[in-house]
Structures are given as C-alpha cells and as structure tokens.
Design a protein around this motif. Structure first.
Motif, mmCIF file in Angstrom:
data_model
loop_
_atom_site.group_PDB
_atom_site.id
_atom_site.type_symbol
_atom_site.label_atom_id
_atom_site.label_comp_id
_atom_site.label_asym_id
_atom_site.label_seq_id
_atom_site.Cartn_x
_atom_site.Cartn_y
_atom_site.Cartn_z
ATOM 1 N N GLU A 211 47.467 35.979 34.778
ATOM 2 C CA GLU A 211 47.135 36.926 35.852
ATOM 3 C C GLU A 211 48.407 37.496 36.475
ATOM 4 O O GLU A 211 48.517 38.697 36.698
ATOM 5 C CB GLU A 211 46.294 36.223 36.915
ATOM 6 C CG GLU A 211 45.928 37.109 38.085
ATOM 7 C CD GLU A 211 45.142 36.354 39.153
ATOM 8 O OE1 GLU A 211 45.210 36.775 40.322
ATOM 9 O OE2 GLU A 211 44.463 35.368 38.814
ATOM 10 N N HIS A 212 49.376 36.635 36.747
ATOM 11 C CA HIS A 212 50.622 37.108 37.354
ATOM 12 C C HIS A 212 51.462 37.922 36.366
ATOM 13 O O HIS A 212 52.121 38.879 36.762
ATOM 14 C CB HIS A 212 51.402 35.928 37.931
ATOM 15 C CG HIS A 212 50.829 35.448 39.233
ATOM 16 N ND1 HIS A 212 49.674 34.708 39.305
ATOM 17 C CD2 HIS A 212 51.222 35.656 40.508
ATOM 18 C CE1 HIS A 212 49.388 34.462 40.562
ATOM 19 N NE2 HIS A 212 50.312 35.034 41.318
ATOM 20 N N ALA A 213 51.433 37.548 35.102
ATOM 21 C CA ALA A 213 52.157 38.320 34.087
ATOM 22 C C ALA A 213 51.592 39.732 33.989
ATOM 23 O O ALA A 213 52.340 40.702 33.839
ATOM 24 C CB ALA A 213 52.073 37.615 32.739
ATOM 25 N N ALA A 214 50.276 39.865 34.115
ATOM 26 C CA ALA A 214 49.643 41.186 34.057
ATOM 27 C C ALA A 214 50.061 42.053 35.240
ATOM 28 O O ALA A 214 50.031 43.280 35.163
ATOM 29 C CB ALA A 214 48.123 41.029 34.028
ATOM 30 N N GLN A 215 50.484 41.419 36.336
ATOM 31 C CA GLN A 215 50.933 42.152 37.528
ATOM 32 C C GLN A 215 52.436 42.426 37.503
ATOM 33 O O GLN A 215 53.000 42.925 38.474
ATOM 34 C CB GLN A 215 50.586 41.353 38.791
ATOM 35 C CG GLN A 215 49.111 41.163 39.012
ATOM 36 C CD GLN A 215 48.817 40.232 40.176
ATOM 37 O OE1 GLN A 215 49.701 39.898 40.971
ATOM 38 N NE2 GLN A 215 47.573 39.814 40.280
ATOM 39 N N GLY A 216 53.102 42.070 36.398
ATOM 40 C CA GLY A 216 54.522 42.355 36.258
ATOM 41 C C GLY A 216 55.444 41.206 36.638
ATOM 42 O O GLY A 216 56.664 41.365 36.638
ATOM 43 N N TRP A 217 54.895 40.040 36.972
ATOM 44 C CA TRP A 217 55.715 38.889 37.331
ATOM 45 C C TRP A 217 56.200 38.185 36.075
ATOM 46 O O TRP A 217 55.501 38.092 35.083
ATOM 47 C CB TRP A 217 54.926 37.905 38.193
ATOM 48 C CG TRP A 217 54.633 38.418 39.558
ATOM 49 C CD1 TRP A 217 53.495 39.033 39.967
ATOM 50 C CD2 TRP A 217 55.500 38.396 40.687
ATOM 51 N NE1 TRP A 217 53.605 39.391 41.287
ATOM 52 C CE2 TRP A 217 54.819 39.008 41.754
ATOM 53 C CE3 TRP A 217 56.784 37.918 40.898
ATOM 54 C CZ2 TRP A 217 55.383 39.148 43.013
ATOM 55 C CZ3 TRP A 217 57.344 38.049 42.164
ATOM 56 C CH2 TRP A 217 56.643 38.668 43.197
ATOM 57 N N LYS A 218 57.433 37.662 36.129
ATOM 58 C CA LYS A 218 58.020 36.924 35.014
ATOM 59 C C LYS A 218 58.185 35.467 35.438
ATOM 60 O O LYS A 218 58.780 35.177 36.480
ATOM 61 C CB LYS A 218 59.386 37.527 34.669
ATOM 62 C CG LYS A 218 60.113 36.803 33.565
ATOM 63 C CD LYS A 218 61.470 37.453 33.334
ATOM 64 C CE LYS A 218 62.323 36.566 32.456
ATOM 65 N NZ LYS A 218 63.708 37.053 32.393
ATOM 66 N N PHE A 219 57.670 34.559 34.629
ATOM 67 C CA PHE A 219 57.805 33.133 34.899
ATOM 68 C C PHE A 219 59.264 32.727 34.773
ATOM 69 O O PHE A 219 59.928 33.061 33.802
ATOM 70 C CB PHE A 219 56.949 32.337 33.906
ATOM 71 C CG PHE A 219 57.146 30.854 33.984
ATOM 72 C CD1 PHE A 219 56.534 30.115 34.974
ATOM 73 C CD2 PHE A 219 57.950 30.211 33.071
ATOM 74 C CE1 PHE A 219 56.716 28.740 35.048
ATOM 75 C CE2 PHE A 219 58.139 28.845 33.136
ATOM 76 C CZ PHE A 219 57.523 28.107 34.131
#
Length: 44
Positions: free
Chosen positions: A9-17
């Motif tokens: 979900e966060h990756a889809a929002q442009g966040w990088k782990f």
C-alpha cells in the motif's frame, strides 16, 4: 500477510522501504511485548 499488504500500500503511494527495527521487551518478567518499526522515505 498484513505486513505485506501494508508495504504494498505504501509502495503504491510512492514510499520506499528503508529498514525495519524489531524490539522485544519483557513485561512483568513473564510476558514479552514485541514492536516492529518500519521506516520509509519518499521524495517531495
């Protein structure tokens, strides 16, 4: 599976782990309490 959904979900929002931190603490000397901290970054 909840963690995988959270990360996707966060990756889809442009966040990088970046990293995760796992912490375990003893409570009352018998029980263990666990916490997971997940660190993300993203360009603004």
């Amino acid at each position: 599976m909840k963690l995988e959904a959270f990360l996707n979900e966060h990756a889809a929002q442009g966040w990088k782990f970046v990293k995760s931190v796992h912490e375990t603490k003893k409570v009352l000397g018998i029980f263990a309490r666990e916490a997971h901290f997940v660190i993300f970054e993203r360009d603004v």
